[in-house]
Design an enzyme around this catalytic site. Structure first.
Site, PDB file in Angstrom:
ATOM      1  N   GLU A 142       0.818  -1.211   0.000  1.00  0.00           N
ATOM      2  CA  GLU A 142       0.000   0.000   0.000  1.00  0.00           C
ATOM      3  C   GLU A 142       0.854   1.264   0.000  1.00  0.00           C
ATOM      4  O   GLU A 142       0.578   2.226  -0.720  1.00  0.00           O
ATOM      5  CB  GLU A 142      -0.925   0.052   1.225  1.00  0.00           C
ATOM      6  CG  GLU A 142      -1.882  -1.109   1.339  1.00  0.00           C
ATOM      7  CD  GLU A 142      -1.361  -2.213   2.253  1.00  0.00           C
ATOM      8  OE1 GLU A 142      -0.197  -2.672   2.071  1.00  0.00           O
ATOM      9  OE2 GLU A 142      -2.111  -2.633   3.148  1.00  0.00           O
TER      10      GLU A 142
ATOM     11  N   CYS B  35      -0.392   1.074   7.353  1.00  0.00           N
ATOM     12  CA  CYS B  35      -0.930   1.350   6.017  1.00  0.00           C
ATOM     13  C   CYS B  35      -2.278   2.048   6.097  1.00  0.00           C
ATOM     14  O   CYS B  35      -2.566   2.940   5.290  1.00  0.00           O
ATOM     15  CB  CYS B  35      -1.011   0.070   5.203  1.00  0.00           C
ATOM     16  SG  CYS B  35       0.638  -0.568   4.798  1.00  0.00           S
TER      17      CYS B  35
END
Length: 159
Positions: A64, A95
């Site tokens: 991510e 994330c």
């Protein structure tokens, strides 16, 4: 076949998740946990990433994060308020925080992460009204296929 940047002809969540799984498989080439992520705006993939923690020896080299960095560079801004992020595994706290900081509009994830998931399994930071941004969430898209990729990886490491 590796997907390049550009318009995705059919961009349902399921189609994008299949592309994210292809991205996740690239992590296997360097013995990283197979997680893949795409950043999509108006049907155009503007960022992609797969786990590279082992390859880079960087604890922040999650799929991510790398996809967000690439997307931000592509649009010339850290603000990604029109973006959808498609990721094969439920984001963890780091994330999820980065997705919030980038003002992402929507997150679609595949497999749940009962040990560290921050999008519903342990926490749901995307829906915390105390934060300055909330993210629309769709969970468990092609969860079985995403989970199998991870299960197979960890099973191969145990033998």
């Amino acid at each position: 076949m590796r997907v390049t940047f550009g318009l995705v002809a059919e961009h349902s969540d399921e189609t994008l998740m299949a592309l994210a799984r292809e991205e996740a498989c690239l992590a296997l080439d360097h013995d990283d946990v197979p997680v893949g992520a795409l950043v999509v705006v108006d049907g155009v993939i503007i960022g992609r990433g797969h786990n590279q923690r082992e390859q880079r020896q960087d604890p922040c080299a999650h799929a991510e994060i790398l996809a967000l960095q690439q997307a931000s560079a592509a649009v010339g801004s850290w603000r990604l308020e029109h973006a959808t992020v498609v990721v094969t595994l439920e984001p963890g706290v780091m994330c999820a925080g980065a997705l919030l900081a980038a003002r992402v509009r929507r997150v679609v994830f595949g497999a749940e992460d009962p040990k560290s998931g921050a999008a519903g399994s342990l926490y749901n930071v995307f829906a915390d009204p105390r934060l300055n941004h909330e993210i629309e969430l769709r969970a468990r898209v092609d969860a079985d296929a995403c989970g199998a990729l991870l299960s197979d990886f960890f099973a191969s490491r145990r033998t």
